[in-house]
Enzyme design. Structure first.
Site, PDB file in Angstrom:
ATOM      1  N   CYS A  69     -16.885 -12.525  -8.838  1.00 29.00           N
ATOM      2  CA  CYS A  69     -17.526 -11.901 -10.000  1.00 29.00           C
ATOM      3  C   CYS A  69     -17.256 -10.399  -9.952  1.00 29.00           C
ATOM      4  O   CYS A  69     -16.992  -9.766 -10.970  1.00 29.00           O
ATOM      5  CB  CYS A  69     -19.033 -12.116  -9.997  1.00 29.00           C
ATOM      6  SG  CYS A  69     -19.632 -13.739  -9.504  1.00 29.00           S
ATOM      7  N   CYS A 215     -45.016 -27.226 -15.710  1.00 28.58           N
ATOM      8  CA  CYS A 215     -46.046 -27.277 -16.755  1.00 28.58           C
ATOM      9  C   CYS A 215     -46.082 -28.647 -17.423  1.00 28.58           C
ATOM     10  O   CYS A 215     -47.150 -29.130 -17.789  1.00 28.58           O
ATOM     11  CB  CYS A 215     -45.873 -26.149 -17.775  1.00 28.58           C
ATOM     12  SG  CYS A 215     -46.849 -24.670 -17.335  1.00 28.58           S
TER      13      CYS A 215
HETATM   14  C1  HEC Z   1     -11.549 -12.973 -14.116  1.00 29.70           C
HETATM   15  C2  HEC Z   1     -12.629 -12.122 -14.574  1.00 29.70           C
HETATM   16  C3  HEC Z   1     -14.057 -12.638 -14.463  1.00 29.70           C
HETATM   17  C4  HEC Z   1     -14.679 -13.229 -13.391  1.00 29.70           C
HETATM   18  C5  HEC Z   1     -14.100 -13.619 -12.052  1.00 29.70           C
HETATM   19  C6  HEC Z   1     -16.057 -13.409 -13.791  1.00 29.70           C
HETATM   20  N1  HEC Z   1     -16.242 -12.959 -15.055  1.00 29.70           N
HETATM   21 FE1  HEC Z   1     -17.977 -12.822 -16.040  1.00 29.70          FE
HETATM   22  N2  HEC Z   1     -17.016 -12.285 -17.724  1.00 29.70           N
HETATM   23  C7  HEC Z   1     -15.674 -12.029 -17.823  1.00 29.70           C
HETATM   24  C8  HEC Z   1     -15.326 -11.810 -19.207  1.00 29.70           C
HETATM   25  C9  HEC Z   1     -13.924 -11.511 -19.743  1.00 29.70           C
HETATM   26  C10 HEC Z   1     -16.512 -11.944 -19.926  1.00 29.70           C
HETATM   27  C11 HEC Z   1     -16.676 -11.914 -21.443  1.00 29.70           C
HETATM   28  C12 HEC Z   1     -16.537 -10.585 -21.970  1.00 29.70           C
HETATM   29  C13 HEC Z   1     -17.819  -9.923 -21.924  1.00 29.70           C
HETATM   30  O1  HEC Z   1     -18.730 -10.396 -22.627  1.00 29.70           O
HETATM   31  O2  HEC Z   1     -17.972  -8.939 -21.162  1.00 29.70           O
HETATM   32  C14 HEC Z   1     -17.560 -12.198 -18.972  1.00 29.70           C
HETATM   33  C15 HEC Z   1     -18.910 -12.293 -19.262  1.00 29.70           C
HETATM   34  C16 HEC Z   1     -19.921 -12.328 -18.317  1.00 29.70           C
HETATM   35  C17 HEC Z   1     -21.321 -12.124 -18.583  1.00 29.70           C
HETATM   36  C18 HEC Z   1     -21.936 -11.841 -19.943  1.00 29.70           C
HETATM   37  C19 HEC Z   1     -21.789 -10.384 -20.289  1.00 29.70           C
HETATM   38  C20 HEC Z   1     -22.195 -10.091 -21.704  1.00 29.70           C
HETATM   39  O3  HEC Z   1     -22.025  -8.936 -22.087  1.00 29.70           O
HETATM   40  O4  HEC Z   1     -22.658 -10.982 -22.438  1.00 29.70           O
HETATM   41  C21 HEC Z   1     -21.983 -12.236 -17.396  1.00 29.70           C
HETATM   42  C22 HEC Z   1     -23.482 -12.096 -17.154  1.00 29.70           C
HETATM   43  C23 HEC Z   1     -20.990 -12.538 -16.397  1.00 29.70           C
HETATM   44  N3  HEC Z   1     -19.759 -12.575 -16.976  1.00 29.70           N
HETATM   45  C24 HEC Z   1     -21.273 -12.770 -15.055  1.00 29.70           C
HETATM   46  C25 HEC Z   1     -20.321 -13.223 -14.160  1.00 29.70           C
HETATM   47  C26 HEC Z   1     -20.632 -13.718 -12.840  1.00 29.70           C
HETATM   48  C27 HEC Z   1     -22.030 -13.790 -12.226  1.00 29.70           C
HETATM   49  C28 HEC Z   1     -19.451 -14.102 -12.271  1.00 29.70           C
HETATM   50  C29 HEC Z   1     -19.221 -14.765 -10.921  1.00 29.70           C
HETATM   51  C30 HEC Z   1     -19.861 -16.069 -10.753  1.00 29.70           C
HETATM   52  C31 HEC Z   1     -18.400 -13.788 -13.228  1.00 29.70           C
HETATM   53  N4  HEC Z   1     -18.961 -13.285 -14.361  1.00 29.70           N
HETATM   54  C32 HEC Z   1     -17.035 -13.947 -12.982  1.00 29.70           C
HETATM   55  C33 HEC Z   1     -14.786 -11.984 -16.773  1.00 29.70           C
HETATM   56  C34 HEC Z   1     -15.040 -12.490 -15.507  1.00 29.70           C
HETATM   57  C1  HEC Z   2     -53.729 -26.662 -19.520  1.00 30.71           C
HETATM   58  C2  HEC Z   2     -53.221 -25.330 -19.743  1.00 30.71           C
HETATM   59  C3  HEC Z   2     -51.714 -25.138 -19.835  1.00 30.71           C
HETATM   60  C4  HEC Z   2     -50.855 -25.672 -20.752  1.00 30.71           C
HETATM   61  C5  HEC Z   2     -51.189 -26.598 -21.910  1.00 30.71           C
HETATM   62  C6  HEC Z   2     -49.558 -25.131 -20.446  1.00 30.71           C
HETATM   63  N1  HEC Z   2     -49.623 -24.295 -19.382  1.00 30.71           N
HETATM   64 FE1  HEC Z   2     -48.138 -23.051 -18.717  1.00 30.71          FE
HETATM   65  N2  HEC Z   2     -49.400 -22.287 -17.332  1.00 30.71           N
HETATM   66  C7  HEC Z   2     -50.724 -22.661 -17.141  1.00 30.71           C
HETATM   67  C8  HEC Z   2     -51.282 -21.914 -16.018  1.00 30.71           C
HETATM   68  C9  HEC Z   2     -52.700 -22.053 -15.455  1.00 30.71           C
HETATM   69  C10 HEC Z   2     -50.263 -21.035 -15.581  1.00 30.71           C
HETATM   70  C11 HEC Z   2     -50.336 -19.991 -14.447  1.00 30.71           C
HETATM   71  C12 HEC Z   2     -50.330 -20.591 -13.160  1.00 30.71           C
HETATM   72  C13 HEC Z   2     -49.007 -21.050 -12.725  1.00 30.71           C
HETATM   73  O1  HEC Z   2     -47.998 -20.366 -12.983  1.00 30.71           O
HETATM   74  O2  HEC Z   2     -48.942 -22.123 -12.090  1.00 30.71           O
HETATM   75  C14 HEC Z   2     -49.100 -21.298 -16.432  1.00 30.71           C
HETATM   76  C15 HEC Z   2     -47.913 -20.628 -16.306  1.00 30.71           C
HETATM   77  C16 HEC Z   2     -46.816 -20.777 -17.155  1.00 30.71           C
HETATM   78  C17 HEC Z   2     -45.598 -19.997 -17.092  1.00 30.71           C
HETATM   79  C18 HEC Z   2     -45.306 -18.875 -16.115  1.00 30.71           C
HETATM   80  C19 HEC Z   2     -45.766 -17.533 -16.647  1.00 30.71           C
HETATM   81  C20 HEC Z   2     -45.660 -16.469 -15.588  1.00 30.71           C
HETATM   82  O3  HEC Z   2     -45.456 -15.319 -15.956  1.00 30.71           O
HETATM   83  O4  HEC Z   2     -45.763 -16.754 -14.405  1.00 30.71           O
HETATM   84  C21 HEC Z   2     -44.757 -20.495 -18.046  1.00 30.71           C
HETATM   85  C22 HEC Z   2     -43.363 -19.996 -18.374  1.00 30.71           C
HETATM   86  C23 HEC Z   2     -45.453 -21.584 -18.694  1.00 30.71           C
HETATM   87  N3  HEC Z   2     -46.694 -21.737 -18.135  1.00 30.71           N
HETATM   88  C24 HEC Z   2     -44.920 -22.364 -19.682  1.00 30.71           C
HETATM   89  C25 HEC Z   2     -45.595 -23.403 -20.323  1.00 30.71           C
HETATM   90  C26 HEC Z   2     -45.003 -24.250 -21.327  1.00 30.71           C
HETATM   91  C27 HEC Z   2     -43.557 -24.154 -21.821  1.00 30.71           C
HETATM   92  C28 HEC Z   2     -45.973 -25.125 -21.732  1.00 30.71           C
HETATM   93  C29 HEC Z   2     -45.849 -26.254 -22.725  1.00 30.71           C
HETATM   94  C30 HEC Z   2     -44.858 -27.265 -22.393  1.00 30.71           C
HETATM   95  C31 HEC Z   2     -47.179 -24.809 -20.972  1.00 30.71           C
HETATM   96  N4  HEC Z   2     -46.898 -23.779 -20.115  1.00 30.71           N
HETATM   97  C32 HEC Z   2     -48.390 -25.453 -21.129  1.00 30.71           C
HETATM   98  C33 HEC Z   2     -51.442 -23.553 -17.896  1.00 30.71           C
HETATM   99  C34 HEC Z   2     -50.930 -24.267 -18.971  1.00 30.71           C
END
Ligand code: HEC
Ligand code: HEC
Length: 254
Positions: A69, A215
């Protein structure tokens, strides 16, 4: 008469969905104890930093074709634009909504000539944690115009639909009862700006889709697979609903 009806119906729908009372996004950070806040803010104390470091190692590790990367994005990712990272998920005309994790996996497969990893594979979560950490402090800014809109709406629908044996929807706990106590915890808005987060109780990093599965379990509902279209749509909706919140990766939770 018809005209009047047309005006009333959308109003009634808004009332039912509760969206008339649009909530001001609040990071879950605001509800953390002082201890947890300090732990999250201090890179030496934040246990999620171990995953950031692991992600950084992987970032610099050569793939099958010898490229890492870092070859393309700078030794420590300095060529990646934090504003762009904060804009994920992004819409691609061929692939639909692309999460940050899928973008990384695509680079890994296409540009390092590796076999793509499974969604939420440990190494992929580590890379995602590192890349999102590069954008810490940057404001989430997901664009839901154009074709992204329907994925936002699909995610919103899931968020508002009752599921499981508890017959509850995300919106009940995370909007209607947000700020109130449930078994000693204050219910947050389920904002996702701190993901992936470090869970102290589990002693591990947790991805967003793993949290969704958690959740679903709490609600005794059948979860979807990590990387499923449902969770991607939820990710689009939940990011956009928190647009403007700063990225806090890696967040720290109990
Ligand atoms: C051979 C070159 C190359 C390699 C290796 C590569 N990338 Fe990329 N990556 C790119 C290009 C080209 C883009 C698309 C152009 C852009 O959006 O910047 C991109 C886009 C991205 C983006 C989105 C950037 C944006 O602006 O939306 C991320 C995040 C990213 N790469 C992470 C990674 C990671 C983590 C790795 C390793 C696992 C990796 N890349 C390996 C070339 C590379
Ligand atoms: C009965 C209540 C309840 C419902 C319904 C519920 N959650 Fe939660 N959720 C919690 C509680 C309590 C926490 C905090 C404790 C924890 O992270 O375990 C939490 C934490 C989260 C977090 C993490 C937020 C943080 O900043 O840590 C996410 C994301 C989330 N819930 C998504 C969802 C989604 C998507 C749904 C519906 C599919 C959902 N929850 C339904 C009770 C609920």
């Amino acid at each position: 008469m018809t005209k009047c009806f047309m005006q009333i119906v959308p109003f009634a729908l808004l009332m039912m969905s509760g969206s008339l009372f649009a909530l001001e996004p609040q990071s879950s950070y605001e509800l953390l104890s002082e201890d947890l806040k300090q732990m999250q803010d201090d890179d030496f104390a934040n246990p999620g930093m171990m995953t950031v470091d692991r992600g950084q190692e992987l970032f610099q590790k050569p793939g099958f074709n010898g490229k890492s990367c870092a070859t393309c994005h700078g030794d420590n990712g300095e060529k990646l634009d934090p504003e762009q990272i904060a804009a994920y998920p992004k819409y691609d005309s061929q692939r639909g909504p692309v999460t940050l994790q899928s973008q990384i996996n695509q680079c890994y497969a296409d540009r390092q000539e590796e076999f793509p990893m499974l969604y939420d594979a440990d190494e992929l979560i580590a890379l995602e944690t590192f890349v999102r950490y590069l954008a810490r402090g940057e404001k989430v800014n997901v664009d839901i115009s154009g074709s992204m809109r329907e994925h936002y709406e699909a995610g919103k629908e899931i968020f508002h639909t009752r599921i499981g044996q508890r017959d509850m929807a995300c919106v009940h706990c995370h909007e209607m009862y947000a700020g109130q106590r449930l078994r000693g915890q204050i219910l947050n808005q389920a904002q996702i700006n701190g993901f992936p987060i470090y869970r102290i109780t589990n002693g591990t990093i947790m991805s967003l889709h793993e949290k969704y599965i958690g959740c679903y379990g709490t609600l005794r509902a059948m979860p979807y697979e990590p990387g499923s279209q449902e969770y991607i749509d939820l990710e689009v909706y939940m990011n956009a609903r928190g647009n403007g919140l700063p990225i806090e990766t890696p967040g720290v939770r109990h």
